[in-house]
Motif scaffolding. Structure first.
Motif, PDB file in Angstrom:
ATOM      1  N   PRO A 137      -5.983  18.382 -18.869  1.00 39.11           N
ATOM      2  CA  PRO A 137      -7.204  18.454 -19.675  1.00 39.11           C
ATOM      3  C   PRO A 137      -7.764  19.873 -19.642  1.00 39.11           C
ATOM      4  CG  PRO A 137      -7.256  16.570 -18.187  1.00 39.11           C
ATOM      5  CD  PRO A 137      -6.086  17.397 -17.775  1.00 39.11           C
ATOM      6  N   PRO A 138      -8.374  20.341 -20.725  1.00 41.04           N
ATOM      7  CA  PRO A 138      -8.889  21.717 -20.762  1.00 41.04           C
ATOM      8  C   PRO A 138      -9.818  22.059 -19.598  1.00 41.04           C
ATOM      9  CG  PRO A 138      -8.891  20.792 -22.961  1.00 41.04           C
ATOM     10  CD  PRO A 138      -8.512  19.675 -22.043  1.00 41.04           C
ATOM     11  N   ALA A 139     -10.717  21.126 -19.236  1.00 48.91           N
ATOM     12  CA  ALA A 139     -11.654  21.424 -18.154  1.00 48.91           C
ATOM     13  C   ALA A 139     -10.912  21.650 -16.832  1.00 48.91           C
ATOM     14  CB  ALA A 139     -12.665  20.290 -18.002  1.00 48.91           C
ATOM     15  N   GLU A 140      -9.857  20.875 -16.593  1.00 51.51           N
ATOM     16  CA  GLU A 140      -9.081  21.030 -15.370  1.00 51.51           C
ATOM     17  C   GLU A 140      -8.330  22.362 -15.378  1.00 51.51           C
ATOM     18  OE1 GLU A 140      -7.108  19.632 -11.705  1.00 51.51           O
ATOM     19  OE2 GLU A 140      -9.029  19.398 -12.700  1.00 51.51           O
ATOM     20  N   ALA A 141      -7.739  22.710 -16.512  1.00 49.47           N
ATOM     21  CA  ALA A 141      -7.004  23.980 -16.607  1.00 49.47           C
ATOM     22  C   ALA A 141      -7.929  25.168 -16.380  1.00 49.47           C
ATOM     23  CB  ALA A 141      -6.321  24.086 -17.968  1.00 49.47           C
ATOM     24  N   VAL A 142      -9.119  25.119 -16.975  1.00 45.60           N
ATOM     25  CA  VAL A 142     -10.069  26.226 -16.805  1.00 45.60           C
ATOM     26  C   VAL A 142     -10.537  26.301 -15.357  1.00 45.60           C
ATOM     27  CG1 VAL A 142     -12.372  27.056 -17.446  1.00 45.60           C
ATOM     28  CG2 VAL A 142     -10.791  26.264 -19.212  1.00 45.60           C
ATOM     29  N   VAL A 172      -0.484  33.230 -19.893  1.00 42.10           N
ATOM     30  CA  VAL A 172       0.726  32.446 -20.162  1.00 42.10           C
ATOM     31  C   VAL A 172       0.738  31.189 -19.289  1.00 42.10           C
ATOM     32  CG1 VAL A 172       3.246  32.451 -20.124  1.00 42.10           C
ATOM     33  CG2 VAL A 172       2.014  34.497 -20.860  1.00 42.10           C
ATOM     34  N   VAL A 173       0.312  31.334 -18.026  1.00 40.55           N
ATOM     35  CA  VAL A 173       0.182  30.159 -17.158  1.00 40.55           C
ATOM     36  C   VAL A 173      -0.799  29.163 -17.774  1.00 40.55           C
ATOM     37  CG1 VAL A 173      -0.620  29.337 -14.910  1.00 40.55           C
ATOM     38  CG2 VAL A 173       0.771  31.408 -15.048  1.00 40.55           C
ATOM     39  N   GLY A 174      -1.953  29.668 -18.253  1.00 47.83           N
ATOM     40  CA  GLY A 174      -2.931  28.791 -18.888  1.00 47.83           C
ATOM     41  C   GLY A 174      -2.375  28.105 -20.115  1.00 47.83           C
ATOM     42  N   TYR A 175      -1.612  28.825 -20.912  1.00 42.97           N
ATOM     43  CA  TYR A 175      -0.977  28.253 -22.109  1.00 42.97           C
ATOM     44  C   TYR A 175      -0.088  27.070 -21.702  1.00 42.97           C
ATOM     45  CZ  TYR A 175       1.383  28.439 -26.711  1.00 42.97           C
ATOM     46  OH  TYR A 175       1.878  28.159 -27.960  1.00 42.97           O
ATOM     47  N   ARG A 176       0.684  27.287 -20.623  1.00 40.98           N
ATOM     48  CA  ARG A 176       1.578  26.223 -20.173  1.00 40.98           C
ATOM     49  C   ARG A 176       0.798  25.034 -19.617  1.00 40.98           C
ATOM     50  NH1 ARG A 176       6.398  26.783 -15.621  1.00 40.98           N
ATOM     51  NH2 ARG A 176       7.011  24.581 -15.631  1.00 40.98           N
ATOM     52  N   LEU A 177      -0.268  25.296 -18.873  1.00 41.90           N
ATOM     53  CA  LEU A 177      -1.066  24.199 -18.330  1.00 41.90           C
ATOM     54  C   LEU A 177      -1.667  23.345 -19.433  1.00 41.90           C
ATOM     55  CD1 LEU A 177      -3.011  25.970 -15.412  1.00 41.90           C
ATOM     56  CD2 LEU A 177      -0.942  24.564 -15.246  1.00 41.90           C
ATOM     57  N   PRO A 215       2.892  33.495 -30.775  1.00 40.29           N
ATOM     58  CA  PRO A 215       3.166  32.064 -30.612  1.00 40.29           C
ATOM     59  C   PRO A 215       2.074  31.237 -31.288  1.00 40.29           C
ATOM     60  CG  PRO A 215       2.168  32.956 -28.632  1.00 40.29           C
ATOM     61  CD  PRO A 215       2.390  34.121 -29.557  1.00 40.29           C
ATOM     62  N   LEU A 216       2.349  29.940 -31.416  1.00 36.80           N
ATOM     63  CA  LEU A 216       1.333  29.040 -31.951  1.00 36.80           C
ATOM     64  C   LEU A 216       0.164  28.968 -30.984  1.00 36.80           C
ATOM     65  CD1 LEU A 216       3.510  26.058 -33.229  1.00 36.80           C
ATOM     66  CD2 LEU A 216       2.278  27.714 -34.632  1.00 36.80           C
ATOM     67  N   PRO A 217      -1.081  28.998 -31.476  1.00 38.75           N
ATOM     68  CA  PRO A 217      -2.235  28.842 -30.578  1.00 38.75           C
ATOM     69  C   PRO A 217      -2.187  27.493 -29.873  1.00 38.75           C
ATOM     70  CG  PRO A 217      -2.921  29.663 -32.729  1.00 38.75           C
ATOM     71  CD  PRO A 217      -1.486  29.240 -32.874  1.00 38.75           C
ATOM     72  N   PRO A 218      -2.670  27.407 -28.649  1.00 39.92           N
ATOM     73  CA  PRO A 218      -2.592  26.146 -27.891  1.00 39.92           C
ATOM     74  C   PRO A 218      -3.217  24.954 -28.605  1.00 39.92           C
ATOM     75  CG  PRO A 218      -3.179  27.948 -26.430  1.00 39.92           C
ATOM     76  CD  PRO A 218      -3.190  28.514 -27.819  1.00 39.92           C
ATOM     77  N   HIS A 219      -4.341  25.151 -29.327  1.00 41.10           N
ATOM     78  CA  HIS A 219      -5.002  23.999 -29.956  1.00 41.10           C
ATOM     79  C   HIS A 219      -4.187  23.430 -31.110  1.00 41.10           C
ATOM     80  CE1 HIS A 219      -6.376  27.151 -32.758  1.00 41.10           C
ATOM     81  NE2 HIS A 219      -6.551  26.176 -33.626  1.00 41.10           N
ATOM     82  N   VAL A 220      -3.237  24.205 -31.640  1.00 43.27           N
ATOM     83  CA  VAL A 220      -2.362  23.684 -32.693  1.00 43.27           C
ATOM     84  C   VAL A 220      -1.320  22.748 -32.092  1.00 43.27           C
ATOM     85  CG1 VAL A 220      -0.662  24.347 -34.449  1.00 43.27           C
ATOM     86  CG2 VAL A 220      -2.725  25.731 -34.124  1.00 43.27           C
ATOM     87  N   LEU A 240      -7.257  32.565 -24.753  1.00 42.04           N
ATOM     88  CA  LEU A 240      -5.914  32.756 -24.192  1.00 42.04           C
ATOM     89  C   LEU A 240      -5.052  33.623 -25.097  1.00 42.04           C
ATOM     90  CD1 LEU A 240      -5.095  29.230 -22.744  1.00 42.04           C
ATOM     91  CD2 LEU A 240      -5.838  31.266 -21.531  1.00 42.04           C
ATOM     92  N   MET A 241      -5.194  33.446 -26.410  1.00 41.52           N
ATOM     93  CA  MET A 241      -4.405  34.269 -27.331  1.00 41.52           C
ATOM     94  C   MET A 241      -4.783  35.739 -27.205  1.00 41.52           C
ATOM     95  SD  MET A 241      -2.261  32.241 -28.710  1.00 41.52           S
ATOM     96  CE  MET A 241      -1.631  33.123 -30.129  1.00 41.52           C
ATOM     97  N   GLN A 242      -6.085  36.023 -27.013  1.00 41.46           N
ATOM     98  CA  GLN A 242      -6.491  37.415 -26.827  1.00 41.46           C
ATOM     99  C   GLN A 242      -5.932  37.965 -25.519  1.00 41.46           C
ATOM    100  OE1 GLN A 242     -10.720  38.218 -27.100  1.00 41.46           O
ATOM    101  NE2 GLN A 242     -10.513  40.203 -26.106  1.00 41.46           N
TER     102      GLN A 242
END
Length: 616
Positions: free
Chosen positions: A142-147, A240-245, A270-275, A288-290
Motif C-alpha cells: 500500500p502507498p502509505a506503507e511504502a512511504v 527505484v526501490v520505491g517504484y518496485r515497492l 518508464p510508465l509512472p507507478p500510478h498507471v 518518484l518519477m522526478q
C-alpha cells in the motif's frame, strides 16, 4: 552480490570476480573460492566468537558473532583474502569503514570497529540486524506503507550525506525491516562504503572496458558513465526501490537495460507507478518519477527534500477508496489491551479493509473501533465480514487482513467517512512570483556557494547570513495556496538551501567539500574555526585515498616554492604554494608555509614605501 551486467558487454556476470565486465576482458581473480567460509566459524575476534556464516558477497563473508559472557550478537564481515591482497582495495576498505564509524543514526546499521584479526583476516565489526529484507516483502505494498519505509531510509541517508558519505549501492537487499526494543518497526540501511571499496580495485583499463560496480537495476545513470557520484545517485536508487515497492516490478526491467539504453543514447521513461498500480496516488507517482530523472540536476537536491515531497504527496487523498493519510483507526484488541492502532488499506461508506500481520479475528466477531480524521474522533462498532489470509492476499498483491462492516453507524460516523472519501479541493493557480523565482533558481548549479551567492572564501558568519537571507526569501511562499507541482519545487529549493547550510555552515563538512574542489582558502577558514589537527589528518587520508598521486604532485610544487623563496622570488613561491594546496588542500604543513609567506609578502609591501628612493 554486485552488478551482473557490463556496459557494452554481453548481459552476463563473472562467476569468479563478482563484478561485471565484458566477456572479452580476462578475469583477474585467482581460481578457487575466496575462502572456506565455514572454516572461520569458531574463530575469535577480540572478545567475540564467530558462530556461523550469514552470507557472502563480492568483498567478503559475513558471520554472526557472539559475545559469550553477555550473549550479545554482532555481525563481522571478513574480507576475502584475494580482495585483501589488493593494496588499493584494502586502503579504501579501512578508510570507508573509519568514515562509517562516525555515522550514527537509527536507520543505519552501525559500523563499530575495523581491524586485522590475529588470524590475519581483515574484519569489519557491525551491528547485527535481524529482520526481513525489503525484497522479501509481498509486493506491491500500500502507498502509505511504502512511504513509511522510504521515509526511514531517507532519514538515514540525510545523516550519511551530511557526513559526506554516499552509499552507491542502495537496493532492497541492503534494506532490512526490523523491530526495535521499543516495538517500533525500523528500516536499517546496510553496507555503506562497500561499493566504493570494490571500485578501488579496478584499473583504468577495466573501467574503460565497461566494468561497473553496483546493482544494475538500481544504478543511477551517471554511474554507468564513470561519473563521481553524490547523494543524488542514492536518491535515484531509492526511488527505484520505491517504484518496485509500489508496483511489484522494476521501472526498466532487470539486468543492465539502463546501461544499454545509455550506450545507444536512447533513454526512455518508464510508465509512472500510478498507471501500473491504481492504488498509487498520482502525486506520489510524480515524486518518484522526478527522483528517477536521468539528469542529477533534475532530481531532488537532498534526502530531506525528497522526504518532504513524499509526505506532501500523501497529504491529499488522490482517488477511490484508498484511506487518506490523515484518517486513523483504532480497533479493540482481542487480548484485552484496549484500542490499538490499525493499518487501514481501504475505506468505503460500508466499511474498512484492515491489514494485519498477527492472528486474524474470528469471522463474524464484533469489534469496537475509534475513527479519527482532522482532530475529529468517533467510536463505533464493526463486524468482521471477511477474512483475507496471506495465501489469498498474495494473489492480488496485498497483505493479509480482514474486512469490517460498520454496524449501524451514526450520522456523525457517516459524515466522518464522507469527509474521508471527499475528493481533494481543486488545485490553486500557479503563483507567478514563485514561478519567476523558481525559473531563476533552475539556472543555479549544485555548487552551494553559487546557490547562496556567497564568495568561496567567505567566513562562517557571512555564510550563515546568506542562508538566513535565502530562508527568509522562501518563507512567505509556504503561507500561500500553491499547486502541488510548485509546492514540490519549493520544497526542493528549500532542500538545496538546507544542504548548502549543512555543507558550508559546519567546519568539518565544509572542509571536506572545499577539499574536493581544491578550494584551499575555504579549507583555511575551516582550520581557523578550530578543527583539531587529528580530525584534519583523518579527512586528508580519506581525501588522498581517492587521489593517490596528489601528495607527490603537491610535494613537487612545494619544493619549487621553497627554492624560489630561498632566491627571494616571493610572488613565484607564493604561487607554487597555492598550486600545491589546490592539489593537497588539507595539508597542514603547506598551510603554515603559505600563511607565513603571505604575512612576509604583506610586510615587505608595507615597508616598501618607507624606503628612500634611488634618486635620493
Amino acid at each position: 552480490m554486485q552488478s551482473r551486467t557490463a556496459l557494452g558487454g554481453a548481459a552476463m556476470g563473472c562467476d569468479h570476480c563478482y563484478t561485471d565486465h565484458p566477456t572479452t576482458v580476462p578475469c583477474t581473480r585467482p581460481e578457487g573460492p575466496p575462502c572456506d567460509s565455514e572454516a572461520l566459524s569458531g574463530m575469535g575476534y577480540g572478545p567475540l566468537v564467530l558462530m556461523r556464516k550469514l552470507g557472502a558477497g563480492a568483498l567478503g563473508t559475513v558471520y554472526l558473532a557472539e559475545h559469550p559472557s553477555s550473549g550479545a550478537h554482532f555481525a563481522v564481515k571478513v574480507l576475502h583474502p584475494h580482495v585483501a591482497g589488493n593494496p588499493a582495495v584494502l586502503t579504501r576498505f579501512y578508510a570507508e569503514a573509519r568514515s562509517a564509524q562516525h555515522l550514527i543514526h537509527p536507520s543505519v546499521a552501525r559500523v563499530l570497529d575495523v581491524r586485522q584479526a590475529p588470524s590475519g583476516h581483515h574484519c569489519l565489526l557491525m551491528e547485527y540486524v535481524d529482520g526481513t529484507v525489503l525484497s522479501s516483502l509481498p509486493l506491491p505494498l500500500p502507498p502509505a506503507e511504502a512511504v513509511f519505509l522510504l521515509s526511514q531510509v531517507l532519514e538515514g541517508l540525510e545523516a550519511a550525506h551530511a557526513c559526506g558519505i554516499v552509499h552507491r549501492d542502495i537496493k532492497p537487499e541492503n534494506l532490512v525491516l526490523t523491530t526495535g526494543r521499543d516495538g517500533e518497526r525500523r528500516v536499517k540501511l546496510l553496507d555503506f562504503g562497500m561499493a566504493s571499496t570494490l571500485a578501488a580495485g579496478f584499473t583504468e583499463e577495466e573501467l574503460g572496458a565497461g566494468m561497473v560496480v553496483g546493482s544494475p537495476a538500481y544504478l543511477a545513470p551517471e554511474l554507468w558513465v564513470r561519473a563521481e557520484p553524490d547523494g543524488r545517485a542514492d536518491l535515484y536508487a531509492l526511488a527505484v526501490v520505491g517504484y518496485r515497492l509500489l508496483t511489484g516490478r522494476l521501472p526498466f526491467g532487470g539486468g543492465g537495460r539502463m546501461g544499454e539504453m545509455l550506450l545507444v543514447h536512447k533513454p526512455s521513461r518508464p510508465l509512472p507507478p500510478h498507471v501500473i498500480e491504481e492504488r498509487v496516488p498520482p502525486a506520489l507517482s510524480a515524486v518518484l518519477m522526478q527522483a528517477m530523472s536521468l539528469r542529477p540536476d533534475d532530481r531532488f537536491a537532498s534526502a530531506r527534500a525528497l522526504h518532504a515531497a513524499l509526505h506532501e504527496a500523501m497529504r491529499r487523498p488522490a482517488f477511490g477508496c484508498i484511506a487518506p493519510p490523515a484518517f486513523r483507526v483504532k480497533l479493540e484488541d482481542p487480548r484485552g489491551l484496549g484500542l490499538q492502532p490499525a493499518l487501514v488499506n481501504d475505506v468505503s461508506e460500508e466499511g474498512l479493509r484492515i491489514a494485519s500481520n498477527g492472528p486474524l479475528p474470528p469471522l463474524g466477531a464484533r469489534l469496537q473501533a475509534e475513527l479519527s480524521l482532522n482532530g475529529w474522533a468517533l467510536e463505533c462498532a464493526c463486524d468482521v465480514v471477511r477474512l483475507l489470509p496471506a495465501e489469498e492476499a498474495r494473489t492480488w498483491g496485498g497483505r493479509q487482513g480482514f474486512i469490517l462492516r460498520f454496524s449501524e453507524p451514526s450520522d456523525d460516523v457517516r459524515r466522518l467517512i464522507s469527509q474521508a472519501l471527499a475528493p481533494p479541493p481543486a488545485e490553486p493557480a500557479p503563483d507567478p512570483e514563485l514561478a519567476q523565482l523558481l525559473s531563476r533558481a533552475a539556472a543555479f548549479s549544485q555548487d552551494p556557494y553559487t546557490l547562496l551567492a556567497v564568495h568561496p572564501h567567505a567566513d562562517f558568519a557571512e555564510v550563515m547570513r546568506r542562508v538566513a537571507q535565502a530562508e527568509r526569501r522562501l518563507e512567505p511562499f509556504w503561507q500561500r495556496p500553491l499547486p502541488a507541482e510548485q509546492r514540490q519545487a519549493l520544497a526542493a529549493l528549500r532542500g538545496k538551501v538546507e544542504v548548502a547550510r549543512r555543507t558550508l555552515g559546519e567546519p568539518m563538512a565544509r572542509a571536506r567539500f572545499d577539499a574536493s574542489r581544491g578550494n584551499f582558502r575555504g579549507v583555511a577558514r575551516c582550520l581557523a574555526a578550530g578543527i583539531p589537527p587529528t580530525a584534519v589528518e583523518r579527512l586528508r587520508q580519506t581525501f588522498l585515498t581517492t587521489r593517490p598521486d596528489a601528495e607527490a604532485r603537491a610535494r613537487s610544487l612545494f619544493d619549487e616554492g621553497i627554492l624560489m623563496e630561498a632566491q627571494n622570488v616571493l610572488d613565484g613561491a607564493l604561487s607554487r604554494y597555492a598550486e600545491a594546496l589546490s592539489v593537497d588542500p588539507l595539508n597542514l604543513m603547506l598551510h603554515r608555509y603559505y600563511r607565513a609567506l603571505v604575512q612576509r609578502v604583506r610586510t615587505v609591501q608595507t615597508e616598501a614605501p618607507a624606503r628612500p628612493s634611488a634618486s635620493h
